[in-house]
Design a protein around this motif. Structure first.
Motif, PDB file in Angstrom:
ATOM      1  N   ASP B  59       7.306  -2.999 -12.617  1.00 18.07           N
ATOM      2  CA  ASP B  59       6.211  -2.134 -13.070  1.00 18.07           C
ATOM      3  C   ASP B  59       4.990  -2.336 -12.180  1.00 18.07           C
ATOM      4  O   ASP B  59       4.555  -3.462 -11.978  1.00 18.07           O
ATOM      5  CB  ASP B  59       5.835  -2.455 -14.523  1.00 18.07           C
ATOM      6  CG  ASP B  59       6.924  -2.018 -15.488  1.00 18.07           C
ATOM      7  OD1 ASP B  59       7.589  -1.009 -15.194  1.00 18.07           O
ATOM      8  OD2 ASP B  59       7.113  -2.685 -16.517  1.00 18.07           O
ATOM      9  N   GLY B  60       4.459  -1.234 -11.668  1.00 23.28           N
ATOM     10  CA  GLY B  60       3.243  -1.318 -10.866  1.00 23.28           C
ATOM     11  C   GLY B  60       3.486  -1.354  -9.364  1.00 23.28           C
ATOM     12  O   GLY B  60       2.566  -1.148  -8.583  1.00 23.28           O
ATOM     13  N   ALA B  61       4.739  -1.626  -8.953  1.00 26.05           N
ATOM     14  CA  ALA B  61       5.011  -1.734  -7.512  1.00 26.05           C
ATOM     15  C   ALA B  61       4.828  -0.383  -6.813  1.00 26.05           C
ATOM     16  O   ALA B  61       4.274  -0.316  -5.710  1.00 26.05           O
ATOM     17  CB  ALA B  61       6.425  -2.266  -7.293  1.00 26.05           C
ATOM     18  N   LEU B  64       1.242   0.313  -6.109  1.00 31.56           N
ATOM     19  CA  LEU B  64       0.757  -0.493  -4.985  1.00 31.56           C
ATOM     20  C   LEU B  64       1.218   0.101  -3.667  1.00 31.56           C
ATOM     21  O   LEU B  64       0.459   0.209  -2.711  1.00 31.56           O
ATOM     22  CB  LEU B  64       1.275  -1.931  -5.101  1.00 31.56           C
ATOM     23  CG  LEU B  64       0.553  -2.852  -6.066  1.00 31.56           C
ATOM     24  CD1 LEU B  64       1.237  -4.218  -6.079  1.00 31.56           C
ATOM     25  CD2 LEU B  64      -0.899  -3.020  -5.659  1.00 31.56           C
ATOM     26  N   LEU B  65       2.496   0.491  -3.618  1.00 27.53           N
ATOM     27  CA  LEU B  65       3.040   1.056  -2.382  1.00 27.53           C
ATOM     28  C   LEU B  65       2.293   2.332  -2.013  1.00 27.53           C
ATOM     29  O   LEU B  65       1.854   2.502  -0.867  1.00 27.53           O
ATOM     30  CB  LEU B  65       4.529   1.342  -2.555  1.00 27.53           C
ATOM     31  CG  LEU B  65       5.206   2.001  -1.354  1.00 27.53           C
ATOM     32  CD1 LEU B  65       5.260   1.044  -0.172  1.00 27.53           C
ATOM     33  CD2 LEU B  65       6.620   2.459  -1.706  1.00 27.53           C
ATOM     34  N   GLU B  68      -1.478   1.267  -1.179  1.00 28.23           N
ATOM     35  CA  GLU B  68      -1.822   0.351  -0.091  1.00 28.23           C
ATOM     36  C   GLU B  68      -0.829   0.348   1.065  1.00 28.23           C
ATOM     37  O   GLU B  68      -1.112  -0.217   2.116  1.00 28.23           O
ATOM     38  CB  GLU B  68      -1.926  -1.083  -0.635  1.00 28.23           C
ATOM     39  CG  GLU B  68      -3.005  -1.271  -1.675  1.00 28.23           C
ATOM     40  CD  GLU B  68      -3.110  -2.724  -2.156  1.00 28.23           C
ATOM     41  OE1 GLU B  68      -2.562  -3.619  -1.489  1.00 28.23           O
ATOM     42  OE2 GLU B  68      -3.736  -2.937  -3.206  1.00 28.23           O
ATOM     43  N   GLY B  69       0.345   0.929   0.868  1.00 20.41           N
ATOM     44  CA  GLY B  69       1.378   0.830   1.896  1.00 20.41           C
ATOM     45  C   GLY B  69       1.042   1.617   3.153  1.00 20.41           C
ATOM     46  O   GLY B  69       0.397   2.663   3.091  1.00 20.41           O
TER      47      GLY B  69
END
Lengths: 380, 370
Positions: B59-61, B64-65, B68-69
């Motif tokens: 959850d949350g990945a 982030l990707l 910020e990826g």
């Protein structure tokens, strides 16, 4: 808000332990309970330019497999697992049980069959780790279950775990770099030694280590870390040892183990509790009666026994002597299905002699090792 | 005590939807919020002799990707995902969102880039499903997030979800099999038609369907289910359509969507909310401006809008149209990284004509078939 120590731990593992680089494929193995740390590892990996993904497990599924699976299902390794292992550049394993005893009542034979099948995979993984094709680090995210084993509240246990990893302070990586330098120097010094003699309560054990190399466990493969270890000469262990802490193997506890060695082999063994289990492990195979490891625990943030080998074997002021398989990279030649770390507390009354010279007393080396790398005086 | 409907759902997914057999490699693709259902599915797969393989999202990945990826990271596909697509005999995907709006502030361009990178995976799933070498079902496990979207408590929403799957009946599999027979007859009749015209509030849309196959959906690829769909002839979609319901898609919500088609392509698009995202999705690739699917929703146990496509598109008395990729088994040719279902309620003041003949009024087929 995430505990800042969790974020620091993730950064430490990704940058210091694994040295993750741009473009590397990074897998995060964690149980659901460790999602906060897994997510911070993911974030740190993104910042390092790596390709990260998580492999999240749920409690209870392994139990269902062990209980209800057919023999074929129990020992099945999927092509996915085999293919995946070849493509990973870095792996973190986050241990995070919600019940450390959930598998206690599983039929031992079925559990053993499962472990034996999985070992084929982990052997391949270790091949890749040893050859430098991939990096690996094992760590722990505090849960109530682990706290319960350690007989602490969750908050106390979190303090214990994060202090052991030194993430309660800023810049843990610089702490571990200096630990690394000191352990490397200690390992270099011990490499010149032929014989160790350990004297303590009911203990007077001599271990041959001539020609063996010592390795510094400095936070790359485990976090926390802090030991130096080698595999002793297989035929030269003599004398008696009493293990002061309970010896745990696959969740079962054997108390107050006493062993007598002659020419490297255990010739007498007894325990106040779990005597039968001790004997059955010693009878596992030919190598099970021979020491595969001798090590100094040197992490002084870890000051108590918590029933978890990740921490216990590093308790500052202890030594551990493992029965079973040795480490080829140190020159160890003993092979066995067993590798059983048992810990001896030397903090109150303990002495270690190297080639007859007293070097360790009451849980501490008497002298700091000579650091090979002298820190430059450039400051400010 | 565990909700007995969860066990029943697991039984339907494993025994009926995907027909798990001995030796099957079964990928269970979900998030931790679905744990109670995963336990039941896992056990049922073991009982059927399959090898369960768990794939849980962190959850949350994703946020982030997407937040910020770098480009290379957005474009990257996990080798495990690729391996799963190739190796799995069965895939059971369980949606269990913890927050359906978590992507609202993500840059739509980056979201589009990530969707394009994943397109080969998606296409491969469809290819293998179509070739019969993969049996795949998508379902939903009720969570607070989905309940919130539906303006319901979790308990109310769970009743709705399991009701829609007929899991509150004695013999759900029997019920679905019977519905499947009815849907098949409807699909066969629609297959004889060349043109469908939908007339309703703000909608007058004509779709060519000659030579296309209508597919009855009876709980094998979606669960719950209840629709009959086809892929319209690519160059023959003309007119305007106003979608009644907001559409949650890729972690955000778009509402008040109106589209005008000419020669099969969207030539005008507007939305009351989320128009920038709508435009970004329409510009995703060539196929994103086309209607890859047209479908009648037929599930009489789903009567209300709840904000999730899996259910909204099945509401008895609605039709939906998907922007983007076709399902090849319908004969549709649209290829796209997009497949976005938009739902139009026809239950009042609406008509559907097939080759000029009135076949459907106010949400029901006039011959009483459905």
């Amino acid at each position: 808000m995430t505990d800042p120590r969790v974020e620091r731990l993730a950064g430490l593992i990704v940058d210091y332990s694994l040295g993750l680089r741009e473009g590397q494929v990074f897998r995060i193995d964690a149980l659901d309970a460790a999602q906060p740390l897994a997510l911070e590892c993911y974030r740190a990996a993104l910042r390092a330019g790596a390709h990260a993904y998580a492999n999240i497990g749920l409690p209870g599924l392994l139990e269902a497999l062990l209980r209800h699976g057919s023999d074929e299902q129990l020992t099945y390794l999927s092509p996915l697992q085999w293919e995946e292992i070849e493509g990973i550049d870095a792996l973190v394993t986050v241990w995070s049980e919600v019940n450390t005893r959930a598998l206690s009542r599983i039929e031992p034979d079925r559990h053993a069959a499962y472990i034996a099948a999985q070992r084929k995979l982990s052997n391949r993984r270790w091949e890749r780790i040893s050859s430098g094709e991939m990096s690996w680090c094992g760590t722990l995210f505090p849960t109530n279950a682990h706290a319960q084993e350690a007989e602490m509240s969750l908050a106390e246990y979190e303090d214990f775990v994060f202090a052991a990893c030194h993430v309660h302070e800023d810049d843990p990586a610089s702490h571990w770099r200096s630990v690394s330098a000191e352990l490397e120097a200690r390992a270099a010094e011990l490499a010149t030694v032929s014989e160790l003699r350990v004297v303590g309560p009911d203990t007077d054990l001599t271990v041959g280590v001539a020609g063996r190399s010592w390795l510094a466990a400095d936070g790359r493969y485990n976090m926390p870390d802090g030991e130096v270890f080698t595999s002793p000469v297989e035929t030269e262990t003599e004398g008696e040892i009493r293990y002061t802490f309970p010896a745990l193997y696959h969740g079962r506890e054997v108390d107050d183990v006493r062993l007598r060695f002659e020419e490297g082999r255990v010739v007498h063994a007894e325990a106040s509790r779990g005597d039968d289990y001790l004997r059955s492990l010693l009878a596992m195979d030919d190598g099970a009666r021979v020491l595969g490891e001798v090590a100094f625990g040197l992490n002084y943030e870890i000051d108590r026994f918590t029933r978890n080998i990740l921490f216990d074997e590093k308790i500052g002021g202890t030594m551990h002597f493992a029965l079973g398989s040795g480490f080829p990279q140190t020159g160890g030649a003993n092979t066995s299905g067993l590798h059983w770390d048992m810990i001896c507390d030397l903090r109150d009354e303990g002495e270690v002699y190297t080639d007859g010279e007293l070097v360790w007393k009451d849980g501490k080396f008497l002298a700091k090792p000579a650091l090979e790398v002298v820190e430059s005086g450039a400051g400010g | 005590m565990a909700d007995p409907r969860v066990e029943r759902l697991a039984g339907v997914l494993v025994d009926y939807s995907t027909r798990v057999r001995e030796g099957d490699l079964v990928c269970i693709d979900t998030s931790a919020a679905a744990t109670p259902l995963v336990h039941e599915v896992w056990r049922r797969v073991l009982e059927s002799g399959g090898h369960p393989h768990l794939r849980i999202d962190l959850d949350g990945a994703d946020e982030l990707l997407l937040g910020e990826g770098g480009d290379a990271q957005l474009d990257w596909i996990s080798p495990l995902r690729t391996a799963e697509v190739e190796r799995a005999d069965v895939r059971i995907a369980v949606e269990a969102p913890v927050n359906t709006r978590s992507h609202t502030s993500v840059d739509p361009g980056r979201q589009a880039r990530s969707a394009r990178a994943r397109e080969p995976l998606r296409r491969r799933y469809f290819e293998r499903a179509n070739a019969g070498s993969l049996r795949s079902v998508v379902t939903l496990y009720p969570t607070e997030a989905s309940a919130q979207d539906a303006n319901r408590s979790l308990a109310e929403y769970a009743d709705f979800v399991y009701g829609a799957g007929l899991l509150d009946r004695d013999d759900p599999v029997g019920e679905w099999s019977a519905l499947g027979e009815r849907y098949a007859v409807l699909a066969e009749r629609l297959g004889e038609r060349r043109e469908i015209r939908v007339v309703g509030d703000g909608t007058d849309l004509t779709l060519g369907v000659e030579g296309r196959t209508w597919i009855p959906c009876d709980g094998h690829e979606n669960f719950p289910d209840g629709e009959v769909f086809t892929g319209p002839v690519e160059s023959r979609v003309d007119g305007t359509v106003r979608f009644t319901y907001p559409a949650s898609f890729a972690g955000r919500r778009v509402s008040g969507v109106e589209l005008e088609f000419r020669g099969g392509e969207v030539v005008r698009a507007s939305a009351e909310q989320g128009e920038a995202f709508l435009r970004e999705m329409l510009a995703l690739d060539d196929g994103a401006r086309r209607a890859g699917e047209f479908s009648f929703g037929l599930n009489e146990a789903v009567t209300e809008f709840t904000g999730h496509t899996l259910f909204d598109e099945k509401i008895g008395g609605t039709v939906h149209l998907a922007l983007g990729a076709s399902y090849p088994e319908s004969g549709g040719q649209v290829q796209s990284a997009l497949h976005w279902d938009l739902v139009c309620d026809l239950r009042s003041g609406s008509e559907v004509y097939a080759d000029g003949e009135l076949v459907y009024r106010d949400g029901r087929f006039v011959d009483g078939l459905s």
